[in-house]
Structure formats: structure tokens, C-alpha cells
Design a protein around this motif. Sequence first.
Motif, mmCIF file in Angstrom:
data_model
loop_
_atom_site.group_PDB
_atom_site.id
_atom_site.type_symbol
_atom_site.label_atom_id
_atom_site.label_comp_id
_atom_site.label_asym_id
_atom_site.label_seq_id
_atom_site.Cartn_x
_atom_site.Cartn_y
_atom_site.Cartn_z
ATOM 1 N N ARG A 1 -10.426 -41.238 -70.753
ATOM 2 C CA ARG A 1 -9.656 -42.438 -71.103
ATOM 3 C C ARG A 1 -10.457 -43.633 -70.624
ATOM 4 O O ARG A 1 -10.831 -43.714 -69.452
ATOM 5 C CB ARG A 1 -8.289 -42.403 -70.445
ATOM 6 C CG ARG A 1 -7.421 -43.550 -70.858
ATOM 7 C CD ARG A 1 -6.031 -43.369 -70.305
ATOM 8 N NE ARG A 1 -5.232 -44.512 -70.714
ATOM 9 C CZ ARG A 1 -4.044 -44.765 -70.236
ATOM 10 N NH1 ARG A 1 -3.507 -43.961 -69.352
ATOM 11 N NH2 ARG A 1 -3.387 -45.810 -70.637
ATOM 12 N N ILE A 2 -10.700 -44.561 -71.524
ATOM 13 C CA ILE A 2 -11.502 -45.726 -71.201
ATOM 14 C C ILE A 2 -10.590 -46.941 -71.167
ATOM 15 O O ILE A 2 -9.831 -47.191 -72.114
ATOM 16 C CB ILE A 2 -12.635 -45.920 -72.241
ATOM 17 C CG1 ILE A 2 -13.557 -44.705 -72.195
ATOM 18 C CG2 ILE A 2 -13.386 -47.196 -71.983
ATOM 19 C CD1 ILE A 2 -14.628 -44.723 -73.242
ATOM 20 N N LYS A 3 -10.670 -47.701 -70.094
ATOM 21 C CA LYS A 3 -9.817 -48.865 -69.948
ATOM 22 C C LYS A 3 -10.269 -50.008 -70.838
ATOM 23 O O LYS A 3 -9.470 -50.689 -71.453
ATOM 24 C CB LYS A 3 -9.804 -49.317 -68.497
ATOM 25 C CG LYS A 3 -8.873 -50.468 -68.221
ATOM 26 C CD LYS A 3 -8.833 -50.794 -66.761
ATOM 27 C CE LYS A 3 -7.866 -51.939 -66.510
ATOM 28 N NZ LYS A 3 -7.790 -52.281 -65.114
ATOM 29 N N ALA B 1 -17.209 -30.830 -76.472
ATOM 30 C CA ALA B 1 -16.472 -31.815 -77.263
ATOM 31 C C ALA B 1 -15.713 -32.735 -76.321
ATOM 32 O O ALA B 1 -14.922 -32.278 -75.500
ATOM 33 C CB ALA B 1 -15.510 -31.104 -78.211
ATOM 34 N N LEU B 2 -15.965 -34.036 -76.449
ATOM 35 C CA LEU B 2 -15.343 -35.026 -75.585
ATOM 36 C C LEU B 2 -14.541 -36.001 -76.441
ATOM 37 O O LEU B 2 -15.086 -36.643 -77.335
ATOM 38 C CB LEU B 2 -16.425 -35.783 -74.793
ATOM 39 C CG LEU B 2 -15.951 -36.849 -73.831
ATOM 40 C CD1 LEU B 2 -15.146 -36.220 -72.694
ATOM 41 C CD2 LEU B 2 -17.143 -37.607 -73.274
ATOM 42 N N CYS B 3 -13.261 -36.092 -76.156
ATOM 43 C CA CYS B 3 -12.366 -36.980 -76.918
ATOM 44 C C CYS B 3 -12.089 -38.241 -76.117
ATOM 45 O O CYS B 3 -11.731 -38.169 -74.943
ATOM 46 C CB CYS B 3 -11.052 -36.274 -77.220
ATOM 47 S SG CYS B 3 -9.858 -37.318 -78.093
ATOM 48 N N VAL B 4 -12.261 -39.385 -76.767
ATOM 49 C CA VAL B 4 -11.898 -40.655 -76.147
ATOM 50 C C VAL B 4 -10.442 -40.934 -76.505
ATOM 51 O O VAL B 4 -10.106 -41.140 -77.660
ATOM 52 C CB VAL B 4 -12.815 -41.802 -76.639
ATOM 53 C CG1 VAL B 4 -12.380 -43.126 -76.024
ATOM 54 C CG2 VAL B 4 -14.274 -41.505 -76.309
ATOM 55 N N LEU B 5 -9.573 -40.918 -75.489
ATOM 56 C CA LEU B 5 -8.153 -41.170 -75.704
ATOM 57 C C LEU B 5 -7.941 -42.661 -75.877
ATOM 58 O O LEU B 5 -8.704 -43.458 -75.397
ATOM 59 C CB LEU B 5 -7.347 -40.658 -74.518
ATOM 60 C CG LEU B 5 -7.396 -39.144 -74.285
ATOM 61 C CD1 LEU B 5 -6.716 -38.798 -72.971
ATOM 62 C CD2 LEU B 5 -6.733 -38.400 -75.420
ATOM 63 N N LYS B 6 -7.016 -43.110 -76.520
ATOM 64 C CA LYS B 6 -5.868 -42.561 -77.160
ATOM 65 C C LYS B 6 -6.092 -42.503 -78.659
ATOM 66 O O LYS B 6 -5.544 -41.669 -79.338
ATOM 67 C CB LYS B 6 -4.638 -43.392 -76.879
ATOM 68 C CG LYS B 6 -4.232 -43.444 -75.434
ATOM 69 C CD LYS B 6 -2.940 -44.217 -75.281
ATOM 70 C CE LYS B 6 -2.473 -44.153 -73.859
ATOM 71 N NZ LYS B 6 -1.181 -44.764 -73.685
ATOM 72 N N GLY B 7 -6.848 -43.432 -79.197
ATOM 73 C CA GLY B 7 -6.975 -43.550 -80.640
ATOM 74 C C GLY B 7 -7.648 -42.394 -81.340
ATOM 75 O O GLY B 7 -7.397 -42.139 -82.509
ATOM 76 N N GLY B 8 -8.497 -41.651 -80.663
ATOM 77 C CA GLY B 8 -9.262 -40.610 -81.324
ATOM 78 C C GLY B 8 -8.640 -39.228 -81.289
ATOM 79 O O GLY B 8 -9.202 -38.277 -81.830
ATOM 80 N N TYR B 9 -7.461 -39.099 -80.685
ATOM 81 C CA TYR B 9 -6.903 -37.766 -80.481
ATOM 82 C C TYR B 9 -6.630 -37.010 -81.776
ATOM 83 O O TYR B 9 -6.993 -35.839 -81.891
ATOM 84 C CB TYR B 9 -5.622 -37.833 -79.642
ATOM 85 C CG TYR B 9 -4.943 -36.503 -79.553
ATOM 86 C CD1 TYR B 9 -5.476 -35.499 -78.756
ATOM 87 C CD2 TYR B 9 -3.821 -36.218 -80.301
ATOM 88 C CE1 TYR B 9 -4.891 -34.248 -78.695
ATOM 89 C CE2 TYR B 9 -3.223 -34.974 -80.249
ATOM 90 C CZ TYR B 9 -3.762 -33.998 -79.442
ATOM 91 O OH TYR B 9 -3.191 -32.758 -79.396
ATOM 92 N N LYS B 10 -6.005 -37.627 -82.743
ATOM 93 C CA LYS B 10 -5.634 -36.922 -83.983
ATOM 94 C C LYS B 10 -6.879 -36.447 -84.730
ATOM 95 O O LYS B 10 -6.951 -35.302 -85.165
ATOM 96 C CB LYS B 10 -4.758 -37.825 -84.870
ATOM 97 C CG LYS B 10 -4.363 -37.197 -86.191
ATOM 98 C CD LYS B 10 -3.481 -35.998 -85.994
ATOM 99 C CE LYS B 10 -3.017 -35.488 -87.352
ATOM 100 N NZ LYS B 10 -2.944 -34.061 -87.426
#
Length: 97
Positions: free
Chosen positions: A92-94, A55-64
Motif C-alpha cells: 500500500r503506497i501512501k 506478483a506484487l499488487c499495489v493497493l487499492k486501485g489495482g486489486y481487481k
Amino acid sequence: IRDEASGYNKNLFCIPKHYEEDLERVFIPHGLILDRTERLARDIMQDMGSHHIVALCVLKGGYKFFADLLDHIKALNQNGDKSVPITVDFVRIKNYC
């Protein structure tokens, strides 16, 4: 949701004070989002079978959403007949372009 959907009247929901002036309507109630997130977790567990889940989370918007989805997957993993290994990581993607 159809394009012509008008949503729900915001007076039907508990809206935090600091959002009241910014919102006109609610298009997707929180309970529906939770229900769909749980269903997605069930679909993932069914589709993955006994394969390792990464499981890979793209920060910041997808955390919740990511945290809620993982909570449902973990609950299914604990209460199911089999336990599937899960690896969790964050990126984290710039720039999204």
C-alpha cells in the motif's frame, strides 16, 4: 485507443443505475479488458518460462485487475505442461509522487 476515438454509446451496455448520469460514453468494453488481461497472462507465462513468479499488487486501485490477472495465470499454470511457483504480495503506497 486513438485520441480522436469517440468510444461506444453507453446505451449499448448494461450500466449500473448509480453511474448512468455520470457516464457519457464507454471507451473500452469490459470484454476487451478481459481478453487483454488473459493475453497478458499468457505473455507472462511464456516470458517467465519455468522461473518463479513474484506478483506484487499495489493497493487499492489495482486489486481487481491483479486478481483477474492472477486467475488467468493460475488457470494456465494448472492446465499447462509445467507448473510455475507463484508468490503473491501486496503493498500500500501512501503517495504516488
